[in-house]
Write a protein that holds these residues in place. Sequence first.
Motif, mmCIF file in Angstrom:
data_model
loop_
_atom_site.group_PDB
_atom_site.id
_atom_site.type_symbol
_atom_site.label_atom_id
_atom_site.label_comp_id
_atom_site.label_asym_id
_atom_site.label_seq_id
_atom_site.Cartn_x
_atom_site.Cartn_y
_atom_site.Cartn_z
ATOM 1 N N GLY A 2 0.797 -1.219 0.000
ATOM 2 C CA GLY A 2 0.000 0.000 0.000
ATOM 3 C C GLY A 2 0.826 1.262 0.000
ATOM 4 O O GLY A 2 0.297 2.350 -0.225
ATOM 5 N N LYS A 3 2.143 1.167 0.283
ATOM 6 C CA LYS A 3 3.002 2.340 0.276
ATOM 7 C C LYS A 3 3.604 2.551 -1.112
ATOM 8 O O LYS A 3 3.657 1.627 -1.933
ATOM 9 N N GLU A 7 8.852 5.085 -0.724
ATOM 10 C CA GLU A 7 8.794 5.045 0.742
ATOM 11 C C GLU A 7 9.291 3.724 1.328
ATOM 12 O O GLU A 7 9.116 3.467 2.513
ATOM 13 N N MET A 8 9.907 2.902 0.516
ATOM 14 C CA MET A 8 10.386 1.608 1.025
ATOM 15 C C MET A 8 11.471 1.824 2.073
ATOM 16 O O MET A 8 12.339 2.689 1.914
ATOM 17 N N PRO A 9 11.433 1.043 3.179
ATOM 18 C CA PRO A 9 12.467 1.180 4.216
ATOM 19 C C PRO A 9 13.839 0.755 3.694
ATOM 20 O O PRO A 9 13.959 0.021 2.710
ATOM 21 N N SER A 10 14.876 1.202 4.390
ATOM 22 C CA SER A 10 16.246 0.961 3.930
ATOM 23 C C SER A 10 16.615 -0.515 3.926
ATOM 24 O O SER A 10 17.427 -0.969 3.111
ATOM 25 N N TRP A 11 16.022 -1.307 4.845
ATOM 26 C CA TRP A 11 16.405 -2.719 4.924
ATOM 27 C C TRP A 11 16.009 -3.497 3.672
ATOM 28 O O TRP A 11 16.611 -4.523 3.360
ATOM 29 N N VAL A 12 14.974 -3.025 2.965
ATOM 30 C CA VAL A 12 14.556 -3.713 1.739
ATOM 31 C C VAL A 12 15.679 -3.679 0.709
ATOM 32 O O VAL A 12 15.999 -4.683 0.070
ATOM 33 N N GLU A 13 16.289 -2.501 0.558
ATOM 34 C CA GLU A 13 17.365 -2.356 -0.419
ATOM 35 C C GLU A 13 18.568 -3.229 -0.053
ATOM 36 O O GLU A 13 19.194 -3.839 -0.930
ATOM 37 N N ASN A 27 2.496 -3.460 -12.220
ATOM 38 C CA ASN A 27 1.417 -2.749 -12.917
ATOM 39 C C ASN A 27 1.734 -1.275 -13.176
ATOM 40 O O ASN A 27 0.926 -0.548 -13.753
ATOM 41 N N GLY A 28 2.915 -0.817 -12.727
ATOM 42 C CA GLY A 28 3.362 0.536 -13.028
ATOM 43 C C GLY A 28 2.625 1.651 -12.328
ATOM 44 O O GLY A 28 2.679 2.806 -12.775
ATOM 45 N N ASP A 29 1.930 1.363 -11.217
ATOM 46 C CA ASP A 29 1.183 2.416 -10.519
ATOM 47 C C ASP A 29 1.993 3.082 -9.408
ATOM 48 O O ASP A 29 1.516 4.011 -8.749
ATOM 49 N N GLY A 30 3.223 2.607 -9.162
ATOM 50 C CA GLY A 30 4.067 3.203 -8.137
ATOM 51 C C GLY A 30 3.712 2.814 -6.724
ATOM 52 O O GLY A 30 4.330 3.303 -5.768
ATOM 53 N N ILE A 31 2.714 1.943 -6.550
ATOM 54 C CA ILE A 31 2.268 1.490 -5.232
ATOM 55 C C ILE A 31 2.618 0.012 -5.062
ATOM 56 O O ILE A 31 2.405 -0.799 -5.963
ATOM 57 N N ILE A 32 3.152 -0.322 -3.901
ATOM 58 C CA ILE A 32 3.555 -1.713 -3.639
ATOM 59 C C ILE A 32 2.319 -2.572 -3.401
ATOM 60 O O ILE A 32 1.507 -2.289 -2.509
ATOM 61 N N GLN A 33 2.171 -3.610 -4.190
ATOM 62 C CA GLN A 33 1.091 -4.586 -4.025
ATOM 63 C C GLN A 33 1.667 -5.880 -3.449
ATOM 64 O O GLN A 33 2.855 -6.176 -3.606
#
Length: 241
Positions: A2-3, A7-13, A27-33
Motif C-alpha cells: 500500500g506504500k 517510501e520503502m524502508p532501507s532494509w529492503v534495499e 502494474n506501473g502504478d508506483g504502489i507496492i502490491q
Amino acid sequence: VGKAFSEMPSWVEKWAKVGLITIKDLNGDGIIQFAEIKIHPDMVVLATPEIAGLPYVIAGFVAAGGLAAALSTADGLLITISNAISHDLYYKIINPNLSPSTRVKIGKALLLVVALLGAYVASFRLAIIVELVAWAFSLAASSLFPALVLGIWDKRTNKYGAVAGMLVGLSVTLAYLIASRFYGFELFGIKTIAAGIFGMPLNFIVAFVVSRLTPPPPKEIQEFVDQIRYPKGAVKAGAEE
C-alpha cells in the motif's frame, strides 16, 4: 503493502542486494502490491532483528548461529557415515584383522572422501535438497527405528526379524517415494516426505512375526538387553524392595 515505492524502508534495499527479497512494480502504478513482493524464507529470520530496529550486528549473530547449527549437524553426519563404512562394513565384514591404528587412518581418509563428495553434490545447488533431507528421515524411520525400538524393548526380537523388518520397511517406503515423486502416485494425500509412514508399521509387524517364527536370540544377548533397559544398581534396589 500500500506504500509508494519511494517510501520503502532501507532494509529492503540491503536484502535485495543479496537476492533475498524482490519488489517490482508490475502494474506501473508506483504502489507496492502484495503480489509484487517476493521474499525468500531465510530472510524472515535474518532480517527480523533489523526490521525490529535492533543493531545490524544482531542479524550477524543470528546468521552465525544458523551456520553453526548446520555445521555441527554436518559434522555429526560425516563422522557417522565414515565410521559406518570403515568400522561396520570394512572392518567387521571385509577385513577383521585390521589394527586399531589402521582403522583410525581409514576412518579419517573416508571422512575426507565423504566431505568432498558432499561438497560436490552441494555445488549443483539442487532445488530438492530439503526434500532429500526429508527422504533420509523417512528411510531411517522405516528401516532403522523399529529395529532399535524392538531391540531394546522386546527380548524375543532376533536378527532374522530385524533384517526382514528392515528390508520390508525400506522397500515399501522406497517404492512409495519413487512412485509419488516421479509418477504422481499418492495414497490419502501423503507426499514423498512422509513416505516412511507406510514402511515403519510394516517393519514393526514383520520383525515381530518373523522373530516369533525363528529361534530366539542367545541367552547372553537377552541378558545384554536387560542391562540396557535396567541399570545394575536399579535391578539390585528393586530386588531388595
